[in-house]
Design a protein around this motif. Structure first.
Motif, PDB file in Angstrom:
ATOM      1  N   CYS A 205     -30.160  15.826   6.128  1.00  0.00           N
ATOM      2  CA  CYS A 205     -29.082  15.048   5.552  1.00  0.00           C
ATOM      3  C   CYS A 205     -28.419  15.662   4.741  1.00  0.00           C
TER       4      CYS A 205
ATOM      5  N   HIS B  75     -38.183  12.080   3.661  1.00  0.00           N
ATOM      6  CA  HIS B  75     -36.768  11.497   3.328  1.00  0.00           C
ATOM      7  C   HIS B  75     -36.871   9.761   3.977  1.00  0.00           C
TER       8      HIS B  75
ATOM      9  N   CYS C 246     -33.896   8.725   6.484  1.00  0.00           N
ATOM     10  CA  CYS C 246     -33.801   9.357   7.912  1.00  0.00           C
ATOM     11  C   CYS C 246     -35.272   9.368   8.488  1.00  0.00           C
TER      12      CYS C 246
HETATM   13 ZN   LIG Z   1     -32.865  13.012   5.537  1.00  0.00          ZN
END
Ligand SMILES: [Zn+2]
Ligand SMILES: Cc1cc2nc3c(=O)[nH]c(=O)nc-3n(C[C@H](O)[C@H](O)[C@H](O)COP(=O)(O)OP(=O)(O)OC[C@H]3O[C@@H](n4cnc5c(N)ncnc54)[C@H](O)[C@@H]3O)c2cc1C
Lengths: 88, 417
Positions: free
Chosen positions: A9, A58, A61
């Motif tokens: 991301c 993360h 995601c």
């Molecule tokens: Zn991510």
């Protein structure tokens, strides 16, 4: 507020990330692993002052990745997908 | 020359223009060898030196500190002293510390300003009240003073809490320990330093341990920025830096280092007469003798050796504080700081022999070792003097991780681990 680089991301707010432990801490395999080996895997940590290789997730995601980081300056040195194909 | 502190010495020095006070502890040059070396001049290291001399008659002792004594977590904490833990092993440990704290000013001839103003751990739901009742029962069975508070009781000790009907964290009651309170953190370090120095202990500041001297598989001393210093009994009490020194000694510990931060407001008139902890808000708070509101919260989110603390955690602590005490919204923050704490998976300390013979551990106190200083010192001194555990330190040995006998005090440790 620090930005951490997710390999998927890109740079995101530090609060979106969760620390997941030492990178390279492989789970022992087999039926007769000695207790001390289990204790090492489950509990003992490198906890280096300076450069550290760590697993992070993360949370936005859901991807786990390896981040290399200086634990004194908080500078991020690298961020790599667990498979190793992406790098940011 | 005035050495003992008393009403009479104060009076005499008043007449003499305060010119006769002796320095509180000596600053000798390091010797080449000692009977025992203690690494780390925080509360635990200094207390260890004092009890080695006092309880065991071992006075050829050096405390080696890389910075200045009490400059680590001992001088950075929020000064809460309590023994409201859950498991019997912890009660023995923190109960011993609490009892010693109650006699410490007299024992050290140094006022550590213990203020037993009580502490309440709030419960914000019926479920939390049930856990609270269980904790109070456990504490009472283990011989620790504890009381289950009703909302009215909480209102009596902390009237400025947010009791409004639409409060986000309403008060259902709390766990009260009346003997809990605060002590002056610097005074604990200075008091032990002074008392140890008077018994012959060498306190050596600006002396960093850079490596261990090992011979025949045993630890025989340390390399320092002021040269090699030898001893056959070495104690390690360096809090957040335990892993760094363990790596030099050739082993790994079940420890992660995190920053834990705190902050204080500008001083105001007395408004809060007890220590209040809200697990829901992730905050605990008290008022210092100077009038500042002293605010503490959970660990930072990132393993770290950066002694400053990060902003998201500070924001959530302040947000929690304002849920608890909207009235504090008007206060200005004066200072914010952090210390590097050594966090263990079961939130209990590690006390005992290390994998390197002759080297003994006192670490893993995490967010809560200030209250434990007199006990940590007593137990490490006992280990250094006898080479063996006593009944109180035995359960906290490093071997509990391989044996699976953890002492999981995540709740008793008070703040999120
Ligand atoms: Zn991510
Ligand atoms: C913000 C904050 C709030 C806290 N609040 C509370 C509280 O309210 N109640 C409570 O009970 N506990 C609290 N704690 C925890 C408590 O402060 C610690 O557990 C306790 O002070 C640990 O004492 P110590 O002597 O082991 O470590 P320290 O006081 O940190 O001393 C260790 C010393 O070792 C020295 N050192 C490190 N490496 C070396 C080396 N290589 N060579 C020589 N010296 C070295 C350091 O300079 C340091 O002075 C808090 C901690 C923090 C940070």
């Amino acid at each position: 507020m620090q930005l951490f680089p997710c390999p998927f991301c890109g740079p995101r707010d530090e609060t979106e990330f969760h620390y997941g432990g030492d990178a390279g801490n492989a789970r022992p395999d087999g039926a007769d692993v000695p207790t001390d080996r289990w204790a090492g895997y489950l509990y003992r940590r490198g906890n280096p002052k300076g450069t550290a290789r760590e697993i992070w997730v993360h949370m936005s995601c859901g991807e786990f990745f390896v981040m290399e980081r200086d634990t004194v300056t908080h500078m991020v040195l690298s961020s790599t997908a667990l498979g190793g194909e992406h790098a940011a | 020359m005035t050495r003992r502190y008393s009403a009479l010495s104060l009076f005499k020095e008043g007449l003499a223009g305060q010119t006769g006070w002796k320095q509180a502890w000596r600053s000798p040059e390091p010797k080449l060898s000692y009977d025992a070396i203690i690494i780390g001049g925080g509360g635990h290291g200094l207390a260890t030196a004092y009890y080695l001399a006092k309880n065991h008659g071992i006075t050829r002792v050096a405390v080696l500190e890389k910075g200045w004594i009490g400059g680590g977590n001992t001088g950075r904490n929020t000064t809460v002293v309590r023994s409201n833990y859950y498991y019997p092993e912890s009660v023995e440990l923190y109960g011993l510390a609490h009892r010693l704290y109650e006699g410490l000013s007299k024992d050290l001839n140094y006022n550590v300003m213990l203020s037993q103003r009580g502490m309440v751990n709030l419960c914000h739901s019926t479920a939390e009240m049930e856990i609270g009742a269980r904790t109070v029962n456990a504490m009472q069975i283990n011989g620790i003073d504890a009381e289950l508070f009703s909302p009215e009781d909480v209102r009596r000790v902390a009237p400025v809490y947010n009791f409004s009907p639409d409060a986000r964290f309403p008060v259902f009651g709390g766990i009260w320990q009346g003997r809990a309170g605060t002590a002056r953190h610097d005074a604990v370090a200075w008091g032990y330093a002074r008392a140890a120095s008077r018994l012959g202990v060498d306190i050596i500041q600006n002396c960093e341990i850079t490596d261990f001297i090992t011979e025949g598989g045993r630890c025989r001393g340390v390399q320092t920025t002021r040269g090699a210093i030898r001893a056959d009994r070495i104690g390690l009490a360096v809090a957040g830096h335990s892993s760094v020194l363990a790596a030099k000694a050739g082993f790994r510990l079940p420890i992660n280092s995190y920053a834990l931060q705190a902050c204080v407001s500008e001083p105001v008139k007395p408004i809060l007469d007890t220590v209040v902890l809200s697990p829901g808000c992730g905050v605990y708070v008290s008022q210092s003798d100077k009038g500042e509101i002293v605010i503490g919260g959970g660990l930072d989110r990132i393993p770290s050796y950066a002694q400053r603390g990060n902003l998201p955690t500070l924001e959530s602590v302040i947000a929690g504080l304002l849920e608890m005490f909207p009235i504090f919204g008007q206060l200005k923050l004066m200072r914010q700081w952090a210390g590097i704490v050594d966090v263990v998976p079961d939130s209990s300390p590690i006390i005992g022999p290390s994998p390197l013979p002759n080297l003994f551990l006192n670490c893993g106190w995490g967010t809560g070792g200030f209250k434990a200083i007199p006990a940590g010192g007593t137990l490490l001194a006992n280990l250094l003097a006898t080479g063996k555990h006593n009944d109180i330190s035995r359960p906290f040995d490093l071997d509990r991780f391989a044996a699976g006998r953890l002492i999981d005090e995540a709740a008793g440790s008070g703040i999120a681990h």
